[in-house]
Design a protein around this motif. Structure first.
Motif, PDB file in Angstrom:
ATOM      1  N   ALA A  41       0.851  -1.192   0.000  1.00 24.60           N
ATOM      2  CA  ALA A  41       0.000   0.000   0.000  1.00 24.60           C
ATOM      3  C   ALA A  41       0.883   1.236   0.000  1.00 24.60           C
ATOM      4  O   ALA A  41       1.513   1.568   1.011  1.00 24.60           O
ATOM      5  N   ALA A  42       0.950   1.912  -1.130  1.00 28.13           N
ATOM      6  CA  ALA A  42       1.799   3.098  -1.271  1.00 28.13           C
ATOM      7  C   ALA A  42       1.159   4.300  -0.602  1.00 28.13           C
ATOM      8  O   ALA A  42      -0.065   4.363  -0.432  1.00 28.13           O
ATOM      9  N   GLN A  43       2.001   5.250  -0.232  1.00 27.59           N
ATOM     10  CA  GLN A  43       1.547   6.510   0.362  1.00 27.59           C
ATOM     11  C   GLN A  43       2.117   7.670  -0.442  1.00 27.59           C
ATOM     12  O   GLN A  43       3.251   7.598  -0.931  1.00 27.59           O
ATOM     13  N   PRO A  44       1.354   8.762  -0.583  1.00 26.08           N
ATOM     14  CA  PRO A  44       1.809   9.876  -1.419  1.00 26.08           C
ATOM     15  C   PRO A  44       3.072  10.562  -0.914  1.00 26.08           C
ATOM     16  O   PRO A  44       3.881  11.017  -1.716  1.00 26.08           O
ATOM     17  N   SER A  45       3.259  10.646   0.397  1.00 27.07           N
ATOM     18  CA  SER A  45       4.368  11.459   0.922  1.00 27.07           C
ATOM     19  C   SER A  45       5.254  10.730   1.920  1.00 27.07           C
ATOM     20  O   SER A  45       6.108  11.351   2.535  1.00 27.07           O
ATOM     21  N   VAL A  46       5.054   9.431   2.097  1.00 30.54           N
ATOM     22  CA  VAL A  46       5.872   8.655   3.040  1.00 30.54           C
ATOM     23  C   VAL A  46       6.374   7.397   2.327  1.00 30.54           C
ATOM     24  O   VAL A  46       5.555   6.557   1.942  1.00 30.54           O
ATOM     25  N   PRO A  47       7.707   7.281   2.145  1.00 32.98           N
ATOM     26  CA  PRO A  47       8.723   8.312   2.386  1.00 32.98           C
ATOM     27  C   PRO A  47       8.683   9.367   1.285  1.00 32.98           C
ATOM     28  O   PRO A  47       7.989   9.185   0.282  1.00 32.98           O
ATOM     29  N   ASP A  48       9.446  10.448   1.467  1.00 30.57           N
ATOM     30  CA  ASP A  48       9.336  11.541   0.513  1.00 30.57           C
ATOM     31  C   ASP A  48      10.534  11.701  -0.407  1.00 30.57           C
ATOM     32  O   ASP A  48      10.490  12.512  -1.331  1.00 30.57           O
ATOM     33  N   SER A  49      11.612  10.947  -0.202  1.00 25.42           N
ATOM     34  CA  SER A  49      12.797  11.119  -1.044  1.00 25.42           C
ATOM     35  C   SER A  49      12.819  10.101  -2.179  1.00 25.42           C
ATOM     36  O   SER A  49      12.297   8.981  -2.048  1.00 25.42           O
ATOM     37  N   ARG A  50      13.421  10.490  -3.301  1.00 28.25           N
ATOM     38  CA  ARG A  50      13.540   9.587  -4.439  1.00 28.25           C
ATOM     39  C   ARG A  50      14.307   8.318  -4.048  1.00 28.25           C
ATOM     40  O   ARG A  50      13.934   7.205  -4.440  1.00 28.25           O
ATOM     41  N   VAL A  58       2.235 -10.072  -6.875  1.00 31.35           N
ATOM     42  CA  VAL A  58       2.724  -8.938  -6.093  1.00 31.35           C
ATOM     43  C   VAL A  58       2.149  -7.658  -6.698  1.00 31.35           C
ATOM     44  O   VAL A  58       2.401  -7.346  -7.868  1.00 31.35           O
ATOM     45  N   LEU A  59       1.380  -6.931  -5.893  1.00 31.23           N
ATOM     46  CA  LEU A  59       0.657  -5.752  -6.378  1.00 31.23           C
ATOM     47  C   LEU A  59       1.158  -4.499  -5.689  1.00 31.23           C
ATOM     48  O   LEU A  59       1.373  -4.492  -4.474  1.00 31.23           O
ATOM     49  N   LEU A  60       1.323  -3.444  -6.459  1.00 30.37           N
ATOM     50  CA  LEU A  60       1.616  -2.114  -5.919  1.00 30.37           C
ATOM     51  C   LEU A  60       0.326  -1.321  -5.969  1.00 30.37           C
ATOM     52  O   LEU A  60      -0.133  -0.917  -7.042  1.00 30.37           O
ATOM     53  N   LYS A  61      -0.313  -1.138  -4.816  1.00 30.72           N
ATOM     54  CA  LYS A  61      -1.602  -0.428  -4.736  1.00 30.72           C
ATOM     55  C   LYS A  61      -1.345   1.065  -4.650  1.00 30.72           C
ATOM     56  O   LYS A  61      -0.735   1.563  -3.703  1.00 30.72           O
ATOM     57  N   LEU A  62      -1.815   1.792  -5.663  1.00 38.08           N
ATOM     58  CA  LEU A  62      -1.574   3.228  -5.773  1.00 38.08           C
ATOM     59  C   LEU A  62      -2.822   4.015  -5.418  1.00 38.08           C
ATOM     60  O   LEU A  62      -3.953   3.580  -5.684  1.00 38.08           O
ATOM     61  N   ARG A  63      -2.611   5.175  -4.829  1.00 32.56           N
ATOM     62  CA  ARG A  63      -3.718   6.028  -4.394  1.00 32.56           C
ATOM     63  C   ARG A  63      -4.274   6.884  -5.524  1.00 32.56           C
ATOM     64  O   ARG A  63      -5.463   7.187  -5.568  1.00 32.56           O
ATOM     65  N   SER A  64      -3.398   7.373  -6.404  1.00 34.22           N
ATOM     66  CA  SER A  64      -3.854   8.314  -7.421  1.00 34.22           C
ATOM     67  C   SER A  64      -3.029   8.152  -8.682  1.00 34.22           C
ATOM     68  O   SER A  64      -1.942   7.569  -8.667  1.00 34.22           O
ATOM     69  N   LYS A  65      -3.566   8.684  -9.767  1.00 35.74           N
ATOM     70  CA  LYS A  65      -2.843   8.679 -11.036  1.00 35.74           C
ATOM     71  C   LYS A  65      -2.048   9.974 -11.167  1.00 35.74           C
ATOM     72  O   LYS A  65      -2.357  10.966 -10.508  1.00 35.74           O
ATOM     73  N   PRO A  66      -0.996   9.981 -12.006  1.00 36.53           N
ATOM     74  CA  PRO A  66      -0.192  11.199 -12.160  1.00 36.53           C
ATOM     75  C   PRO A  66      -1.063  12.404 -12.501  1.00 36.53           C
ATOM     76  O   PRO A  66      -1.956  12.324 -13.348  1.00 36.53           O
ATOM     77  N   GLY A  67      -0.818  13.522 -11.823  1.00 33.61           N
ATOM     78  CA  GLY A  67      -1.606  14.736 -12.042  1.00 33.61           C
ATOM     79  C   GLY A  67      -2.718  14.917 -11.039  1.00 33.61           C
ATOM     80  O   GLY A  67      -3.231  16.016 -10.880  1.00 33.61           O
ATOM     81  N   LEU A  87      -1.115 -10.829   2.249  1.00 36.36           N
ATOM     82  CA  LEU A  87      -0.127 -10.116   3.040  1.00 36.36           C
ATOM     83  C   LEU A  87      -0.131  -8.654   2.627  1.00 36.36           C
ATOM     84  O   LEU A  87       0.151  -8.331   1.469  1.00 36.36           O
ATOM     85  N   LEU A  88      -0.480  -7.771   3.553  1.00 29.50           N
ATOM     86  CA  LEU A  88      -0.495  -6.332   3.303  1.00 29.50           C
ATOM     87  C   LEU A  88       0.795  -5.748   3.858  1.00 29.50           C
ATOM     88  O   LEU A  88       1.125  -5.941   5.030  1.00 29.50           O
ATOM     89  N   VAL A  89       1.530  -5.023   3.012  1.00 31.86           N
ATOM     90  CA  VAL A  89       2.795  -4.419   3.398  1.00 31.86           C
ATOM     91  C   VAL A  89       2.699  -2.914   3.189  1.00 31.86           C
ATOM     92  O   VAL A  89       2.184  -2.449   2.166  1.00 31.86           O
ATOM     93  N   THR A  90       3.205  -2.144   4.148  1.00 32.42           N
ATOM     94  CA  THR A  90       3.166  -0.693   4.022  1.00 32.42           C
ATOM     95  C   THR A  90       4.219  -0.084   4.931  1.00 32.42           C
ATOM     96  O   THR A  90       4.822  -0.782   5.759  1.00 32.42           O
ATOM     97  N   VAL A  91       4.435   1.219   4.769  1.00 35.48           N
ATOM     98  CA  VAL A  91       5.288   1.939   5.704  1.00 35.48           C
ATOM     99  C   VAL A  91       4.466   2.375   6.910  1.00 35.48           C
ATOM    100  O   VAL A  91       4.823   2.109   8.049  1.00 35.48           O
TER     101      VAL A  91
END
Length: 440
Positions: free
Chosen positions: A193-202, A224-233, A273-277
Motif C-alpha cells: 500500500a503506497a503513500q503519497p508522501s511517506v517516504p518523501d525522497s527519491r 505482487v501488487l503495488l496499490k496506488l492512491r492516485s494517477k499522475p496529475g 499479506l499487506l505491506v506498508t510503511v
C-alpha cells in the motif's frame, strides 16, 4: 428539530480531498440513527487536492448533491435560507487549518442563532502535529477519536492547555469492514500500500519499489501488487512529488508484478499479506485479520509514522518477508486501536449518535461555537489561518472574497484548471529538480 420530528437527518459534509470526502461521508452515515433516513449534501473545498471525478468514483460514496466551493461560498451556503430545511449535522472533513477557519467563519455567520451540530476528526492514524492539529479542531461540538488510544491522547492535550475536552468522542474509522480473512488465495497475493508522501525522497521510494520487485522475482508463484492512491496529475490528502508510476517506468519487472488502483476494500478481498510503511490501509487489513507488515527498512521514525505501530507485532523488514516471515498482530494493541476488536465495531458509533441526538434536542438550541484559538489567545497565529480562506480576524469574509451567486463561467473554469495543472507540474516536476540542484 427535523431529526427527531421526521426520523430524517439532513447532513452537510465539507471535504478538501478524496480521502477526507470518504471519511466525512462515511462518518456521516455512521452517525445517523439506525432508524432514520439521511440526506447527504457534499461540498468539496476548492484547492490543490480537490478530488477528480475518477477519484470520487473510486471512493464509491454517494451523495444527494455534490458541488465544489470556496470557503466563503460554503459559509454563505450554510446561511442561505432559500435552500430548504436547515441542516441537522455538519461534518468538517478538512485539514486542521481549514477546520479552524470554518469554525470561526460559521461562528460569525450563525452568531447565537439556530445551527447544526458540528463534527470533525481525523482520517486515520495521528502520528504528527498532534497538539497543533487538535487545537485547530477545537470548537466543534464533537471531535471524533478513532480509538481509545487517540481519545486518551486528545483529552490530555486539551486539558493540558486548559481547553474544554468534553467534545472528544471515541468512535472508530468509518471505512472498516469487509469479509474477514479466512486463508490463502490462489495465487498467494502480496500488496504494498503506497503513500503519497511517506517516504518523501527519491532514494527511499526507489528502494521500496526495488525491494517489492525483488520480492516478486524471489517468489514467482505469488502475485505482487503495488496499490496506488492516485494517477499522475491527481492529488490526495498529501502531496506526491514522486509517483511510483514514474519511478517504475523503464524498470524490468517480472510478470507477477503489477500496479493496481481502485477501492482498498476490493483489493483486500484478495490480499494474503499487506505491506506498508504506515498507511491507514494497515488498520483496514488488521480489522479483517489480514496478515499485515509495517516496514522497518527505513527505520522506525516519527517522520515515517511507523512508530505508531510499536507494540503491534507487525513491524518487520523486507529481508524477513523474503525469508517467509508471517506477522502475528498483538491482540491487546489491536483492540486499543479500535480495529478487529471482536464484536465492538458495530457499536463503536453509539456514543457519538447519542451525543448528537442530545445536542439536537437541547432546550433553547446550541450555544455559539467556541474555538480555543481566538484573536486574544493566538493573535500571531489565527489571523493568518483565517486569511488563507479569505476571512478576517473576526471570521467575516474579507472584501473581494469569491462570490457565491453564480457558477464560474467558461473562462474562469479554464483559468482554474490551468492554475491547478501548473501547481501540480510544479510539485511533481519543478520542485524535485530544484531540490536535487540544492543537494549538489
Amino acid at each position: 428539530m427535523p431529526a427527531s420530528a421526521t426520523k430524517s437527518l439532513r447532513v452537510a459534509v465539507l471535504a478538501d480531498s478524496d480521502t477526507r470526502w470518504k471519511w466525512g461521508a462515511l462518518t456521516a452515515q455512521r452517525l445517523a440513527p439506525t432508524d432514520s433516513e439521511i440526506r447527504l449534501d457534499g461540498y468539496l473545498l476548492r484547492g490543490r487536492a480537490t478530488p477528480t471525478a475518477r477519484q470520487l468514483r473510486e471512493v464509491g460514496v454517494r451523495a444527494d448533491s455534490l458541488r465544489e466551493v470556496t470557503g466563503v461560498e460554503f459559509l454563505r451556503a450554510m446561511t442561505d435560507s432559500t435552500t430548504g430545511e436547515p441542516y441537522d449535522l455538519l461534518v468538517l472533513a478538512l485539514v486542521g487549518g481549514g477546520v479552524q477557519a470554518m469554525l470561526h467563519g460559521l461562528r460569525h455567520a450563525w452568531g447565537s442563532g439556530e445551527r447544526p451540530v458540528v463534527v470533525t476528526g481525523y482520517v486515520g492514524v495521528v502520528y504528527e502535529k498532534l497538539a497543533d492539529g487538535l487545537l485547530l479542531r477545537h470548537g466543534a461540538d464533537l471531535v471524533l477519536a478513532n480509538s481509545r488510544h487517540d481519545a486518551d491522547r486528545f483529552r490530555a492535550v486539551y486539558e493540558g492547555v486548559g481547553a474544554d475536552a468534553s467534545a472528544v468522542t471515541e468512535v472508530a474509522l468509518p471505512f472498516l469492514g469487509g469479509a474477514p480473512y479466512t486463508g490463502e488465495h490462489e495465487p498467494y497475493t502480496v500488496v504494498f500500500a503506497a503513500q503519497p508522501s511517506v517516504p518523501d525522497s527519491r532514494k527511499d521510494r526507489t528502494y521500496l519499489l526495488n525491494r517489492l520487485i525483488q520480492h516478486a522475482r524471489r517468489h514467482p508463484e505469488r502475485e505482487v501488487l503495488l496499490k496506488l492512491r492516485s494517477k499522475p496529475g491527481e492529488h490526495t490528502t498529501h502531496i506526491e512529488e514522486l509517483p511510483y508510476q514514474k519511478l517504475v517506468q523503464g524498470a524490468d519487472v517480472p510478470a507477477n508484478f503489477r500496479l493496481v488502483y481502485g477501492h482498498m476494500g476490493g483489493v483486500l478481498d484478495r490480499t494474503d499479506l499487506l505491506v506498508t510503511v504506515s498507511s491507514t490501509a494497515a488498520l483496514e487489513a488488521l480489522h479483517r485479520r489480514v496478515p499485515t507488515v509495517v516496514l522497518t527498512d527505513l527505520g522506525v521514525r516519527e517522520v515515517l509514522g511507523n512508530h505508531h505501530f510499536t507494540g503491534s507485532g507487525c513491524l518487520a523488514s523486507w529481508d524477513q518477508l523474503d525469508a517467509g516471515h508471517r506477522p502475528a498482530a498483538d491482540e491487546e494493541w489491536v483492540a486499543r486501536q479500535g480495529v478487529a476488536a471482536e464484536g465492538s465495531y458495530e457499536t463503536a458509533f453509539d456514543t457519538a449518535r447519542e451525543r448528537i441526538a442530545g445536542l439536537l434536542e437541547r432546550p433553547g438550541g446550541l450555544p455559539p461555537l467556541n474555538p480555543y484559538y481566538t484573536p486574544e489567545t493566538a493573535p500571531g497565529y489565527l489571523p493568518g489561518i483565517l486569511a488563507r480562506h479569505h476571512l478576517g480576524p473576526d471570521g467575516a469574509p474579507l472584501p473581494g472574497a469569491p462570490a457565491a451567486d453564480k457558477e464560474p463561467g467558461p473562462v474562469r473554469q479554464i483559468v482554474r484548471r490551468a492554475a491547478r495543472g501548473a501547481y501540480r507540474h510544479g510539485v511533481q516536476r519543478v520542485a524535485p529538480v530544484i531540490r536535487r540542484m540544492g543537494e549538489l
